[in-house]
Design a protein around this motif. Structure first.
Motif, PDB file in Angstrom:
ATOM      1  N   LYS A   9     109.644  50.793 115.889  1.00  0.00           N
ATOM      2  CA  LYS A   9     109.973  49.836 114.829  1.00  0.00           C
ATOM      3  C   LYS A   9     108.703  49.505 114.063  1.00  0.00           C
ATOM      4  CE  LYS A   9     110.195  46.203 118.406  1.00  0.00           C
ATOM      5  NZ  LYS A   9     111.107  45.204 119.011  1.00  0.00           N
ATOM      6  N   TYR A  10     108.831  48.731 113.012  1.00  0.00           N
ATOM      7  CA  TYR A  10     107.711  48.502 112.109  1.00  0.00           C
ATOM      8  C   TYR A  10     106.778  47.399 112.580  1.00  0.00           C
ATOM      9  CZ  TYR A  10     105.276  48.165 107.610  1.00  0.00           C
ATOM     10  OH  TYR A  10     104.334  48.162 106.626  1.00  0.00           O
ATOM     11  N   PHE A  11     107.306  46.411 113.293  1.00  0.00           N
ATOM     12  CA  PHE A  11     106.440  45.377 113.837  1.00  0.00           C
ATOM     13  C   PHE A  11     107.039  44.832 115.127  1.00  0.00           C
ATOM     14  CE2 PHE A  11     108.549  43.732 109.930  1.00  0.00           C
ATOM     15  CZ  PHE A  11     109.574  43.009 110.530  1.00  0.00           C
ATOM     16  N   LEU A  12     106.178  44.256 115.942  1.00  0.00           N
ATOM     17  CA  LEU A  12     106.553  43.746 117.262  1.00  0.00           C
ATOM     18  C   LEU A  12     106.691  42.227 117.165  1.00  0.00           C
ATOM     19  CD1 LEU A  12     106.934  44.947 120.151  1.00  0.00           C
ATOM     20  CD2 LEU A  12     104.582  44.234 120.616  1.00  0.00           C
ATOM     21  N   LEU A  13     107.878  41.730 117.428  1.00  0.00           N
ATOM     22  CA  LEU A  13     108.122  40.297 117.295  1.00  0.00           C
ATOM     23  C   LEU A  13     107.719  39.536 118.552  1.00  0.00           C
ATOM     24  CD1 LEU A  13     111.602  40.292 115.501  1.00  0.00           C
ATOM     25  CD2 LEU A  13     109.351  39.865 114.507  1.00  0.00           C
ATOM     26  N   PRO A  14     107.342  38.256 118.401  1.00  0.00           N
ATOM     27  CA  PRO A  14     106.990  37.437 119.570  1.00  0.00           C
ATOM     28  C   PRO A  14     108.234  37.079 120.378  1.00  0.00           C
ATOM     29  CG  PRO A  14     106.970  36.098 117.577  1.00  0.00           C
ATOM     30  CD  PRO A  14     107.177  37.510 117.132  1.00  0.00           C
ATOM     31  N   TYR A  15     108.088  37.089 121.690  1.00  0.00           N
ATOM     32  CA  TYR A  15     109.225  36.805 122.569  1.00  0.00           C
ATOM     33  C   TYR A  15     109.786  35.406 122.337  1.00  0.00           C
ATOM     34  CZ  TYR A  15     111.918  35.940 126.804  1.00  0.00           C
ATOM     35  OH  TYR A  15     112.916  35.600 127.686  1.00  0.00           O
ATOM     36  N   LEU A  16     108.944  34.453 121.970  1.00  0.00           N
ATOM     37  CA  LEU A  16     109.394  33.081 121.809  1.00  0.00           C
ATOM     38  C   LEU A  16     110.070  32.816 120.462  1.00  0.00           C
ATOM     39  CD1 LEU A  16     106.455  31.071 123.442  1.00  0.00           C
ATOM     40  CD2 LEU A  16     108.614  31.816 124.463  1.00  0.00           C
ATOM     41  N   ASP A  17     110.158  33.818 119.613  1.00  0.00           N
ATOM     42  CA  ASP A  17     110.846  33.667 118.338  1.00  0.00           C
ATOM     43  C   ASP A  17     112.329  33.393 118.598  1.00  0.00           C
ATOM     44  OD1 ASP A  17     112.140  33.978 115.883  1.00  0.00           O
ATOM     45  OD2 ASP A  17     110.836  35.616 115.240  1.00  0.00           O
TER      46      ASP A  17
END
Length: 258
Positions: free
Chosen positions: A76-84
């Motif tokens: 994917k294009y970016f890695l999101l934070p788990y706490l999002d």
């Protein structure tokens, strides 16, 4: 920078199904935005080169190493934070970030700066695995955990705090002892991560931080000179961590690409 696909993902390739990140600001894609701490970057000019020109909690103008790696693997294009709180199912399946800006291996570092410690990052990962199991079933969950790549990078904040308060009064022997202490903590973390099912672990080497702007500003005096002591401590840590990883590789199949 080329714009991301509309859904923020790219086609998968290779054998790695997901990427997970542990550590500090070098890899943190925004977890600190979702905890009570003063260490945040949810304001401009942070994010001015990020798609949409928005601040995302990344301590960067744009994307981070963690984002670039997950894109290079075709996941994917970016890695999101788990706490999002807005994470989608596909975000969980393809990996998330547990890193927290200003964290460190020294237990005192995250306490002083009020951020997420490495033990708690591991707790969040265990929580994540439970969610993933409920989402895709035990077998698929085990496959994701085993076939994913795990990124880790900590150390900067340990060195900064130590340099501010102790390094100039420490002997070389004491500095080597502290570097060994941090390497031991890193080794314990890697063993725990392996015990939770991780098999492809990439622990990045510490940078020689003495010439970083923060070190030059806080330690370099009027001339903002580089902090040789801080860089020396980083070199010691890398040497000791290399020895620790070699011992780990003798015991378990940890992949070191530092």
């Amino acid at each position: 920078m080329a714009p991301p696909p509309e859904n923020g993902t790219v086609g998968r390739r290779g054998t790695s199904s997901a990427v997970f990140a542990f550590g500090d600001s070098i890899l943190d894609t925004g977890n600190n935005d979702h905890i009570t701490t003063l260490i945040k970057s949810n304001f401009l000019p942070y994010g001015r080169d990020f798609p949409g020109r928005i601040s995302t909690g990344r301590f960067s103008d744009g994307r981070l190493i963690s984002d670039l790696i997950v894109e290079s693997l075709g996941i994917k294009y970016f890695l999101l934070p788990y706490l999002d709180p807005n994470l989608q199912d596909d975000d969980l399946i393809t990996g998330v970030c547990f890193a927290s800006t200003s964290s460190g291996y020294d237990p005192k570092t995250p306490k002083i700066l009020v951020v997420i410690s490495i033990p708690y990052q591991l707790n969040l990962f265990q929580q994540y695995v439970g969610k993933l199991r409920n989402l895709v079933g035990e077998q698929t969950s085990n496959d994701v955990v085993e076939n994913s790549i795990y990124l880790s990078l900590l150390y900067f904040n340990d060195v900064l705090l130590t340099s501010l308060f102790h390094t100039r009064t420490k002997s070389s022997l004491e500095m080597a002892s502290y570097a060994g202490f941090l390497a031991g903590r890193a080794s314990a973390f890697l063993r725990q991560l392996y015990g939770l099912g991780a098999r492809k672990i990439v622990h990045l080497s510490a940078l020689t931080t003495g010439c970083f702007p923060a070190f030059r500003t806080l330690l370099g005096g009027v001339q903002r000179q580089c902090s040789d002591e801080s860089s020396e401590l980083a070199v010691m840590f890398n040497e000791k961590l290399s020895d620790e990883i070699q011992r780990l590789n003798d015991d378990v199949s940890i992949l070191d690409l530092s």
